[in-house]
Design an enzyme around this catalytic site. Sequence first.
Site, PDB file in Angstrom:
ATOM      1  N   ARG A 262      44.879 -37.622   8.556  1.00 24.50           N
ATOM      2  CA  ARG A 262      43.906 -38.418   9.365  1.00 24.50           C
ATOM      3  C   ARG A 262      43.353 -39.501   8.607  1.00 24.50           C
ATOM      4  O   ARG A 262      43.040 -39.462   7.568  1.00 24.50           O
ATOM      5  CB  ARG A 262      42.766 -37.254   9.989  1.00 24.50           C
ATOM      6  CG  ARG A 262      42.931 -35.880  10.619  1.00 24.50           C
ATOM      7  CD  ARG A 262      41.281 -34.856  11.121  1.00 24.50           C
ATOM      8  NE  ARG A 262      42.604 -34.463  11.539  1.00 24.50           N
ATOM      9  CZ  ARG A 262      41.347 -33.379  11.847  1.00 24.50           C
ATOM     10  NH1 ARG A 262      40.422 -33.107  11.952  1.00 24.50           N
ATOM     11  NH2 ARG A 262      42.061 -31.811  12.169  1.00 24.50           N
ATOM     12  N   ARG A 277      36.221 -34.477   3.044  1.00 25.09           N
ATOM     13  CA  ARG A 277      36.463 -35.308   4.346  1.00 25.09           C
ATOM     14  C   ARG A 277      37.739 -36.652   3.322  1.00 25.09           C
ATOM     15  O   ARG A 277      37.671 -37.716   2.840  1.00 25.09           O
ATOM     16  CB  ARG A 277      35.551 -36.456   4.273  1.00 25.09           C
ATOM     17  CG  ARG A 277      36.144 -36.887   5.989  1.00 25.09           C
ATOM     18  CD  ARG A 277      34.374 -37.222   6.109  1.00 25.09           C
ATOM     19  NE  ARG A 277      33.100 -37.347   6.955  1.00 25.09           N
ATOM     20  CZ  ARG A 277      33.200 -36.799   8.035  1.00 25.09           C
ATOM     21  NH1 ARG A 277      34.824 -36.585   9.015  1.00 25.09           N
ATOM     22  NH2 ARG A 277      31.894 -35.639   8.359  1.00 25.09           N
ATOM     23  N   GLU A 349      30.631 -27.474   9.028  1.00 15.34           N
ATOM     24  CA  GLU A 349      31.663 -27.231   9.367  1.00 15.34           C
ATOM     25  C   GLU A 349      32.749 -26.921   8.188  1.00 15.34           C
ATOM     26  O   GLU A 349      33.492 -27.412   7.780  1.00 15.34           O
ATOM     27  CB  GLU A 349      32.782 -28.356  10.807  1.00 15.34           C
ATOM     28  CG  GLU A 349      33.844 -27.895  11.357  1.00 15.34           C
ATOM     29  CD  GLU A 349      34.240 -28.916  12.357  1.00 15.34           C
ATOM     30  OE1 GLU A 349      35.130 -28.942  12.436  1.00 15.34           O
ATOM     31  OE2 GLU A 349      33.604 -30.027  12.346  1.00 15.34           O
ATOM     32  N   SER A 352      36.713 -25.367  13.787  1.00 16.86           N
ATOM     33  CA  SER A 352      36.176 -25.270  15.440  1.00 16.86           C
ATOM     34  C   SER A 352      37.460 -24.418  16.359  1.00 16.86           C
ATOM     35  O   SER A 352      38.801 -25.009  15.601  1.00 16.86           O
ATOM     36  CB  SER A 352      36.502 -27.041  14.941  1.00 16.86           C
ATOM     37  OG  SER A 352      35.785 -27.265  16.621  1.00 16.86           O
ATOM     38  N   ARG A 391      38.189 -26.586   3.094  1.00 19.48           N
ATOM     39  CA  ARG A 391      36.334 -26.661   2.545  1.00 19.48           C
ATOM     40  C   ARG A 391      36.959 -25.031   2.382  1.00 19.48           C
ATOM     41  O   ARG A 391      35.353 -24.744   1.911  1.00 19.48           O
ATOM     42  CB  ARG A 391      35.858 -27.016   3.786  1.00 19.48           C
ATOM     43  CG  ARG A 391      36.349 -28.677   5.081  1.00 19.48           C
ATOM     44  CD  ARG A 391      35.658 -28.688   5.744  1.00 19.48           C
ATOM     45  NE  ARG A 391      35.186 -29.999   5.561  1.00 19.48           N
ATOM     46  CZ  ARG A 391      34.432 -31.053   6.859  1.00 19.48           C
ATOM     47  NH1 ARG A 391      33.363 -30.163   7.074  1.00 19.48           N
ATOM     48  NH2 ARG A 391      34.873 -32.129   6.677  1.00 19.48           N
TER      49      ARG A 391
END
Length: 427
Positions: A262, A277, A349, A352, A391
């Site tokens: 990403r 991130r 988070e 999801s 994560r």
Amino acid sequence: MLDIKWIRENPEALDKALAARGAEPLAEKIVELDEKRRSVVQRLQDMQSRRNAASKEIGAAMGRKDTETAEKLKAEVAEIKTTMPQAEEEERAASAALDALLAGIPNVPLADVPVGKDEADNVEVRQWGKKPGWNHPAKEHFEIGEALGGMDFERAAKLSGSRFTVLTGAFARLERALGQFMIDMHTGEHGYEEVSPPLLVRDTALYGTGQLPKFADDLFRASEDRWMIPTAEVPLTNLVAGEILPAEKLPLRYTALTYCFRSEAGSAGRDTRGMLRQHQFLKCEMVSITDAESSLDELERMTSAAEDVLKKLGLHYRVMALSTGDMGFSARKTYDLEVWLPGQNSYREISSCSVCGDFQARRMNARYRAKDEKQTTFVHTLNGSGVAVGRALIAVVENYLNEDGSVTVPEVLVPYMGGLTKIEAQG
């Protein structure tokens, strides 16, 4: 993509849904474009019908030697053939304009989704576990990883720039162990079929799951018609693109452990330290393809499967129902799992899970047919992280920190770590 018939019949409901997502009303414009397209289509069909009828009348006139009538009919057919290309071009332009508008409209939230502007309006559903009760100070993962010699951000930046990490030794093995543990759990306990998909996909695949055309800036483009996957949701969901599935084969459940890529557009200044991130990260993905009646139950099942990972790792987390302003483009309802990070003194988070209804299926033309039925129905699609490996590594490192700076390996990971029970300073 939303059903144009539904929009035509429920314009106020569409604008209400868009307002809940913080978007401008579009129903009037869509209905106007739709009426224009339908008008052109009808005119084109009338011309085609008249051309075909006149062609038959020419044959009849020639048969009875009515030359005058035949010539008039030939002239009429010639005129229709002359004007039809313009009508066809008008139809193509009207359809393209409508499709472009529809392609950029987000999915309609379910009625029980909290209405709100952003993540501040998300609603906690439940919690599991407890925060660590140490006496020693908490540290962030990058402090721990650098001190133990297993995380190298400087060399990663030298190789690739910011938002990359080099993991070495026990930390590299911990990342691999977490991924293997997750994929083994989902295939062995939760009924998902493991898939090893391509990491490069075409435009059509990203359009099918909703990343294109609206979110191109979030992606890495490899070539003119190849993109790096932002998540394995894209190839896994598109496995059924263009297909008509037997209803008795549903649900289909796929899982994959892949790297994801990403650009993190718009995240300048956010989480610049450490691994939270990244441009490249490892994730265990879950995708379900269901019939229309089963998708909401499947969302609960998928969320439970993701929770099971965190429970077995002994990590405290909470489940959040995302508000309308915080949900993804293709989702109708989303649960986020937020894991507790002692070093940040906050929840972040880690998974999801979303139900998309038939939104993606319409873009992919993915359908199913009940046995002995002629009619087909669009499938419902779901996707979820089970979970983000990077994560999870952060959470393990911060939650299992010992007073001497070492990190205890969670019991379920010890077999995947070759029997190693504690990560200590390397070298």
